[in-house]
Design a protein around this motif. Structure first.
Motif, PDB file in Angstrom:
ATOM      1  N   GLY A 160     -23.933  91.907  10.062  1.00  0.00           N
ATOM      2  CA  GLY A 160     -24.349  90.684   9.391  1.00  0.00           C
ATOM      3  C   GLY A 160     -24.006  90.696   7.916  1.00  0.00           C
ATOM      4  N   THR A 161     -23.259  91.715   7.489  1.00  0.00           N
ATOM      5  CA  THR A 161     -22.931  91.840   6.074  1.00  0.00           C
ATOM      6  C   THR A 161     -21.710  90.999   5.715  1.00  0.00           C
ATOM      7  OG1 THR A 161     -21.647  93.832   6.579  1.00  0.00           O
ATOM      8  CG2 THR A 161     -23.926  94.138   5.864  1.00  0.00           C
ATOM      9  N   PHE A 162     -21.497  90.794   4.426  1.00  0.00           N
ATOM     10  CA  PHE A 162     -20.313  90.094   3.964  1.00  0.00           C
ATOM     11  C   PHE A 162     -19.059  90.851   4.391  1.00  0.00           C
ATOM     12  CE2 PHE A 162     -23.299  88.705   0.462  1.00  0.00           C
ATOM     13  CZ  PHE A 162     -23.342  87.368   0.846  1.00  0.00           C
ATOM     14  N   ALA A 163     -18.001  90.097   4.679  1.00  0.00           N
ATOM     15  CA  ALA A 163     -16.745  90.705   5.102  1.00  0.00           C
ATOM     16  C   ALA A 163     -15.583  90.050   4.385  1.00  0.00           C
ATOM     17  CB  ALA A 163     -16.575  90.564   6.610  1.00  0.00           C
ATOM     18  N   ILE A 164     -14.452  90.693   4.460  1.00  0.00           N
ATOM     19  CA  ILE A 164     -13.272  90.211   3.761  1.00  0.00           C
ATOM     20  C   ILE A 164     -12.791  88.864   4.287  1.00  0.00           C
ATOM     21  CG2 ILE A 164     -11.516  91.300   5.234  1.00  0.00           C
ATOM     22  CD1 ILE A 164     -10.129  92.191   2.612  1.00  0.00           C
ATOM     23  N   SER A 165     -13.179  88.525   5.507  1.00  0.00           N
ATOM     24  CA  SER A 165     -12.714  87.288   6.133  1.00  0.00           C
ATOM     25  C   SER A 165     -13.717  86.150   6.029  1.00  0.00           C
ATOM     26  CB  SER A 165     -12.400  87.556   7.610  1.00  0.00           C
ATOM     27  OG  SER A 165     -13.545  88.056   8.291  1.00  0.00           O
ATOM     28  N   ASN A 166     -14.656  86.227   5.094  1.00  0.00           N
ATOM     29  CA  ASN A 166     -15.635  85.151   4.947  1.00  0.00           C
ATOM     30  C   ASN A 166     -14.941  83.808   4.804  1.00  0.00           C
ATOM     31  OD1 ASN A 166     -17.968  86.657   5.087  1.00  0.00           O
ATOM     32  ND2 ASN A 166     -17.933  87.182   2.932  1.00  0.00           N
ATOM     33  N   ARG A 167     -15.469  82.787   5.465  1.00  0.00           N
ATOM     34  CA  ARG A 167     -14.836  81.468   5.475  1.00  0.00           C
ATOM     35  C   ARG A 167     -14.756  80.852   4.082  1.00  0.00           C
ATOM     36  NH1 ARG A 167     -17.965  81.019  10.225  1.00  0.00           N
ATOM     37  NH2 ARG A 167     -19.614  79.960   9.081  1.00  0.00           N
ATOM     38  N   SER A 168     -15.660  81.209   3.193  1.00  0.00           N
ATOM     39  CA  SER A 168     -15.677  80.610   1.857  1.00  0.00           C
ATOM     40  C   SER A 168     -14.476  81.029   1.021  1.00  0.00           C
ATOM     41  CB  SER A 168     -16.968  80.994   1.124  1.00  0.00           C
ATOM     42  OG  SER A 168     -17.061  82.404   1.014  1.00  0.00           O
ATOM     43  N   ILE A 188     -11.936  84.414  -0.584  1.00  0.00           N
ATOM     44  CA  ILE A 188     -12.153  85.538  -1.484  1.00  0.00           C
ATOM     45  C   ILE A 188     -12.320  85.076  -2.931  1.00  0.00           C
ATOM     46  CG2 ILE A 188      -9.697  85.999  -1.846  1.00  0.00           C
ATOM     47  CD1 ILE A 188     -12.517  88.604  -1.412  1.00  0.00           C
ATOM     48  N   ASN A 189     -11.604  84.017  -3.323  1.00  0.00           N
ATOM     49  CA  ASN A 189     -11.722  83.546  -4.705  1.00  0.00           C
ATOM     50  C   ASN A 189     -13.119  82.997  -4.975  1.00  0.00           C
ATOM     51  OD1 ASN A 189      -9.093  84.249  -5.287  1.00  0.00           O
ATOM     52  ND2 ASN A 189      -8.268  82.224  -4.825  1.00  0.00           N
ATOM     53  N   ALA A 190     -13.623  82.196  -4.039  1.00  0.00           N
ATOM     54  CA  ALA A 190     -14.965  81.644  -4.204  1.00  0.00           C
ATOM     55  C   ALA A 190     -16.005  82.755  -4.227  1.00  0.00           C
ATOM     56  CB  ALA A 190     -15.266  80.657  -3.074  1.00  0.00           C
ATOM     57  N   PHE A 191     -15.793  83.777  -3.399  1.00  0.00           N
ATOM     58  CA  PHE A 191     -16.728  84.902  -3.375  1.00  0.00           C
ATOM     59  C   PHE A 191     -16.723  85.621  -4.722  1.00  0.00           C
ATOM     60  CE2 PHE A 191     -18.363  89.079  -2.384  1.00  0.00           C
ATOM     61  CZ  PHE A 191     -19.346  88.826  -1.444  1.00  0.00           C
ATOM     62  N   ALA A 192     -15.546  85.802  -5.292  1.00  0.00           N
ATOM     63  CA  ALA A 192     -15.438  86.481  -6.590  1.00  0.00           C
ATOM     64  C   ALA A 192     -16.179  85.719  -7.678  1.00  0.00           C
ATOM     65  CB  ALA A 192     -13.967  86.647  -6.969  1.00  0.00           C
ATOM     66  N   TYR A 193     -16.066  84.380  -7.663  1.00  0.00           N
ATOM     67  CA  TYR A 193     -16.795  83.574  -8.638  1.00  0.00           C
ATOM     68  C   TYR A 193     -18.305  83.739  -8.463  1.00  0.00           C
ATOM     69  CZ  TYR A 193     -12.710  81.084 -10.457  1.00  0.00           C
ATOM     70  OH  TYR A 193     -11.535  80.766 -11.080  1.00  0.00           O
ATOM     71  N   ARG A 194     -18.748  83.841  -7.214  1.00  0.00           N
ATOM     72  CA  ARG A 194     -20.184  83.994  -6.969  1.00  0.00           C
ATOM     73  C   ARG A 194     -20.683  85.349  -7.466  1.00  0.00           C
ATOM     74  NH1 ARG A 194     -21.953  82.801  -1.068  1.00  0.00           N
ATOM     75  NH2 ARG A 194     -23.994  82.830  -2.104  1.00  0.00           N
ATOM     76  N   VAL A 195     -19.865  86.390  -7.306  1.00  0.00           N
ATOM     77  CA  VAL A 195     -20.243  87.698  -7.836  1.00  0.00           C
ATOM     78  C   VAL A 195     -20.481  87.615  -9.339  1.00  0.00           C
ATOM     79  CG1 VAL A 195     -19.427  90.041  -8.288  1.00  0.00           C
ATOM     80  CG2 VAL A 195     -19.096  89.027  -6.022  1.00  0.00           C
ATOM     81  N   ALA A 196     -19.615  86.874 -10.019  1.00  0.00           N
ATOM     82  CA  ALA A 196     -19.711  86.780 -11.477  1.00  0.00           C
ATOM     83  C   ALA A 196     -20.786  85.803 -11.933  1.00  0.00           C
ATOM     84  CB  ALA A 196     -18.357  86.359 -12.058  1.00  0.00           C
TER      85      ALA A 196
END
Length: 324
Positions: free
Chosen positions: A122-130, A132-140
């Motif tokens: 159930g953890t985040f994965a590299i293939s998240n539908r959102s 990778i760029n959107a995920f990176a913005y959320r991290v920041a």
């Protein structure tokens, strides 16, 4: 040593012990039509159609499919039956009655000889539908929101996995890919923050439910290898040789802490020479077998399009080299 059952071999390997033989399994198996003339994903039992069957027809077909599943995996001599056969479904925390029936029927027909596994991450994965760029913005920009989502995903996985355990699943396949060929999609520090605690908790709760845990990730896991081991799964899969992961090195570094599953090269399985394929299978058994704690399998799974005789080739090598 008396001959062990495939289940006993798996349990021994997952507990870092030495069984009488190296066990084998795959996360999934799609070559049943080519190798056995059996379709484990019958179209008359897909999610859209199964609800239209009468109770009697549904019961008859589910029992037929369960017998087919046992026929295939007994012939392959898998220690763990991958439970992704095509009848019924799992949606969020809900497991359809048909899927529950099959889990329990297959377990009954296996007669204590094999374990049953199913997807449980159930953890985040590299293939998240959102993306990778959107995920990176959320991290920041929104780490609190990301942690909140990670916890929500974890809670859903934990509840689903309890239901899977109650339905007869004994092995949790934690299938979330964290890496590509160059390494993880998060830095080791970010992995430690946004994934590791949630993965560790999912694994802990699986164990409380009586399940064994096998953590899968494709790609080059070496930068986060120690982080994965710290989550305390029973085993790591698939130790991807296409990205430079060397099972000999992994065995030396962490083989005393976690069991290993892999890592026959799937690219070679599909398109390499016979000599390359033989060398890949023999390398795995030569370097991962000693001392126990090893389950033989490919670096992903034997997917459709692979010539069946090529998969049979590595099974023959396994049979030749599996005895301790």
């Amino acid at each position: 040593m008396n001959a062990m059952t495939p289940k006993e071999r798996a349990i021994a390997a997952l507990n870092l012990q030495i069984p009488d033989q190296v066990p084998t399994f795959e996360l999934g198996f799609t070559l049943a039509p080519e190798m056995f003339g059996i379709n484990l994903y019958p179209p008359d039992l897909n999610r859209e159609v199964i609800g239209r069957l009468s109770a009697a027809d549904k019961d008859r077909r589910l029992n037929e499919v369960a017998k087919d599943i046992i026929k295939v995996f007994e012939a392959l001599d898998y220690c763990i039956i991958p439970g992704h056969f095509g009848a019924g479904y799992v949606d969020g925390t809900f497991i359809s009655p048909e899927r529950k029936f099959l889990f329990n029927k297959v377990r009954e027909l296996a007669n204590g000889q094999r374990l049953i596994g199913y997807t449980a991450d159930g953890t985040f994965a590299i293939s998240n539908r959102s993306g990778i760029n959107a995920f990176a913005y959320r991290v920041a920009n929104d780490p609190k929101g990301l942690h909140a989502e990670a916890k929500q995903r974890m809670d859903i996985a934990i509840e689903r996995n309890k239901n899977l355990a109650e339905a007869g699943v004994e092995v949790a396949f934690l299938c979330a890919d964290y890496c590509n060929n160059s390494g993880p999609f998060l830095s080791p520090e970010m992995f430690e923050e946004f994934i590791q605690p949630y993965l560790a908790k999912i694994i802990e709760e699986c164990k409380k439910s009586g399940m064994y845990t096998i953590k899968h990730s494709d790609g080059n896991i070496m930068p986060i290898l120690d982080h994965l081991v710290e989550c305390k799964p029973h085993a790591l899969h698939s130790l991807d040789p296409m990205t430079g992961v060397d099972i000999k090195e992994v065995k030396a570094r962490v083989g005393h802490k976690v069991a290993l599953c892999g890592n026959v090269n799937c690219a070679v399985l599909q398109s390499g020479t016979d000599e390359e394929l033989i060398a890949s299978a023999e390398y795995c058994l030569t370097h991962a077998k000693p001392g126990g704690g090893y389950i033989f399998c490919t670096s992903n799974l034997p997917f459709r399009g692979i010539p069946p005789h090529r998969y049979q080739m590595i099974l023959d090598i396994w049979k030749r080299m599996r005895n301790y």
